[in-house]
Motif scaffolding. Structure first.
Motif, PDB file in Angstrom:
ATOM      1  N   ALA A   1       0.841  -1.209   0.000  1.00 34.81           N
ATOM      2  CA  ALA A   1       0.000   0.000   0.000  1.00 34.81           C
ATOM      3  C   ALA A   1       0.874   1.256   0.000  1.00 34.81           C
ATOM      4  O   ALA A   1       0.598   2.219  -0.738  1.00 34.81           O
ATOM      5  CB  ALA A   1      -0.935  -0.006   1.201  1.00 34.81           C
ATOM      6  N   VAL A   2       1.936   1.247   0.788  1.00 32.02           N
ATOM      7  CA  VAL A   2       2.846   2.403   0.839  1.00 32.02           C
ATOM      8  C   VAL A   2       3.549   2.569  -0.510  1.00 32.02           C
ATOM      9  O   VAL A   2       3.645   3.684  -1.041  1.00 32.02           O
ATOM     10  CB  VAL A   2       3.863   2.273   1.990  1.00 32.02           C
ATOM     11  N   TYR A   3       4.048   1.471  -1.082  1.00 35.44           N
ATOM     12  CA  TYR A   3       4.740   1.576  -2.373  1.00 35.44           C
ATOM     13  C   TYR A   3       3.795   2.077  -3.465  1.00 35.44           C
ATOM     14  O   TYR A   3       4.195   2.871  -4.317  1.00 35.44           O
ATOM     15  CB  TYR A   3       5.361   0.231  -2.773  1.00 35.44           C
ATOM     16  N   ARG A   4       2.559   1.647  -3.431  1.00 37.24           N
ATOM     17  CA  ARG A   4       1.589   2.125  -4.440  1.00 37.24           C
ATOM     18  C   ARG A   4       1.275   3.599  -4.238  1.00 37.24           C
ATOM     19  O   ARG A   4       1.092   4.332  -5.209  1.00 37.24           O
ATOM     20  CB  ARG A   4       0.330   1.266  -4.401  1.00 37.24           C
TER      21      ARG A   4
ATOM     22  N   LYS B   1       2.391   9.368  -6.041  1.00 32.22           N
ATOM     23  CA  LYS B   1       2.873  10.692  -5.640  1.00 32.22           C
ATOM     24  C   LYS B   1       4.226  11.048  -6.231  1.00 32.22           C
ATOM     25  O   LYS B   1       4.518  12.210  -6.461  1.00 32.22           O
ATOM     26  CB  LYS B   1       2.963  10.767  -4.113  1.00 32.22           C
ATOM     27  N   ASP B   2       5.067  10.059  -6.456  1.00 34.26           N
ATOM     28  CA  ASP B   2       6.442  10.294  -6.911  1.00 34.26           C
ATOM     29  C   ASP B   2       6.633   9.623  -8.269  1.00 34.26           C
ATOM     30  O   ASP B   2       7.368   8.652  -8.408  1.00 34.26           O
ATOM     31  CB  ASP B   2       7.423   9.728  -5.865  1.00 34.26           C
ATOM     32  N   ARG B   3       5.969  10.167  -9.286  1.00 34.33           N
ATOM     33  CA  ARG B   3       5.975   9.565 -10.624  1.00 34.33           C
ATOM     34  C   ARG B   3       7.383   9.499 -11.221  1.00 34.33           C
ATOM     35  O   ARG B   3       7.667   8.640 -12.050  1.00 34.33           O
ATOM     36  CB  ARG B   3       5.044  10.333 -11.578  1.00 34.33           C
ATOM     37  N   GLU B   4       8.235  10.404 -10.803  1.00 34.37           N
ATOM     38  CA  GLU B   4       9.606  10.428 -11.315  1.00 34.37           C
ATOM     39  C   GLU B   4      10.356   9.139 -10.959  1.00 34.37           C
ATOM     40  O   GLU B   4      11.242   8.707 -11.687  1.00 34.37           O
ATOM     41  CB  GLU B   4      10.342  11.645 -10.740  1.00 34.37           C
ATOM     42  N   HIS B   5       9.984   8.511  -9.857  1.00 33.44           N
ATOM     43  CA  HIS B   5      10.637   7.285  -9.401  1.00 33.44           C
ATOM     44  C   HIS B   5       9.689   6.087  -9.432  1.00 33.44           C
ATOM     45  O   HIS B   5       9.846   5.141  -8.653  1.00 33.44           O
ATOM     46  CB  HIS B   5      11.195   7.481  -7.985  1.00 33.44           C
ATOM     47  N   LEU B   6       8.725   6.140 -10.343  1.00 35.90           N
ATOM     48  CA  LEU B   6       7.709   5.092 -10.464  1.00 35.90           C
ATOM     49  C   LEU B   6       8.331   3.698 -10.592  1.00 35.90           C
ATOM     50  O   LEU B   6       7.926   2.757  -9.921  1.00 35.90           O
ATOM     51  CB  LEU B   6       6.803   5.372 -11.673  1.00 35.90           C
ATOM     52  N   VAL B   7       9.336   3.577 -11.447  1.00 26.79           N
ATOM     53  CA  VAL B   7       9.968   2.279 -11.680  1.00 26.79           C
ATOM     54  C   VAL B   7      10.587   1.744 -10.390  1.00 26.79           C
ATOM     55  O   VAL B   7      10.434   0.560 -10.062  1.00 26.79           O
ATOM     56  CB  VAL B   7      11.022   2.379 -12.811  1.00 26.79           C
ATOM     57  N   MET B   8      11.243   2.602  -9.651  1.00 27.72           N
ATOM     58  CA  MET B   8      11.868   2.173  -8.406  1.00 27.72           C
ATOM     59  C   MET B   8      10.803   1.658  -7.423  1.00 27.72           C
ATOM     60  O   MET B   8      10.980   0.600  -6.808  1.00 27.72           O
ATOM     61  CB  MET B   8      12.638   3.327  -7.759  1.00 27.72           C
TER      62      MET B   8
ATOM     63  N   GLN C   1      10.217  -2.118  -5.950  1.00 29.54           N
ATOM     64  CA  GLN C   1      10.142  -2.451  -4.526  1.00 29.54           C
ATOM     65  C   GLN C   1       8.867  -3.240  -4.216  1.00 29.54           C
ATOM     66  O   GLN C   1       8.870  -4.134  -3.376  1.00 29.54           O
ATOM     67  CB  GLN C   1      10.212  -1.176  -3.672  1.00 29.54           C
ATOM     68  N   GLU C   2       7.794  -2.901  -4.904  1.00 26.68           N
ATOM     69  CA  GLU C   2       6.546  -3.655  -4.728  1.00 26.68           C
ATOM     70  C   GLU C   2       6.767  -5.122  -5.133  1.00 26.68           C
ATOM     71  O   GLU C   2       6.391  -6.048  -4.401  1.00 26.68           O
ATOM     72  CB  GLU C   2       5.432  -3.036  -5.577  1.00 26.68           C
TER      73      GLU C   2
END
Length: 191
Positions: free
Chosen positions: A17-20, A25-32, A36-37
């Motif tokens: 839930a936190v990673y999603r 919120k942080d689209r720039e680091h979406l892949v990261m 992690q998910e």
């Protein structure tokens, strides 16, 4: 850090839930955050969920497709999806010889020893540093097939061709313990 804390407690639902939330919120680091998910799912051996996320990553992170394919293939292998893993790992050419090692292991799990033997032969021909290990695996694979004489010859080949590596000692001990055959290693190890 909050998600990591949840992961340490094996609270997958909260961590995901936190990673999603971070993905939104942080689209720039979406892949990261998606990575992690997937890692969270994999940590608790929820391989189907991890594979689903890795497949999403392939679509949004095309420059890293080889890495995501590798994660899919290894997750498939870890989950017992051996046939699927073989197909995926075959695409991971930048991970040779480990992809061949893993594919051979999958073939052996599927009782397809002849296919495993072919892959071990390709490792021997294409990656000299891994050849002693592959030669030893050929011996074990022949044993699985109930082919005693080819197994013995394969173990003897490890001792003869690669006397200065640890796999020769393993093969030597196996020949002595299982087949009561004494072989000289021929060289000893370099100091």
């Amino acid at each position: 850090q909050v998600a990591s804390s949840f992961r340490e407690q094996s609270d997958v639902k909260s961590a995901v839930a936190v990673y999603r939330q971070l993905q939104g919120k942080d689209r720039e680091h979406l892949v990261m955050w998606k990575g992690q998910e997937a890692a969270t799912y994999r940590q608790v051996k929820d391989y189907p969920s991890a594979i689903t996320v890795y497949r999403e990553l392939i679509k949004i992170d095309v420059q890293n497709i080889p890495g995501w394919l590798w994660n899919i293939g290894t997750a498939q292998q870890d989950s017992g999806m051996h046939a699927e893993a073989i197909g995926t790992l075959r695409q991971c050419e930048d991970h040779f010889p480990e992809n061949y090692q893993r594919m051979a292991s999958c073939h052996r799990a599927l009782k397809q020893q002849k296919e495993a033997l072919i892959l071990y032969g390709q490792i021997i021909g294409g990656h000299p540093a891994t050849a002693p290990w592959a030669q030893l695996q050929i011996g074990y694979t022949y044993e699985e097939m109930g082919a005693k004489e080819p197994a013995i010859r394969a173990f003897q080949a490890v001792c003869k061709k690669y006397p200065k590596v640890g796999y020769a000692s393993t093969a030597h001990a196996h020949l002595q313990n299982k087949y009561k055959i004494s072989v000289t290693l021929g060289g000893g190890t370099d100091k």
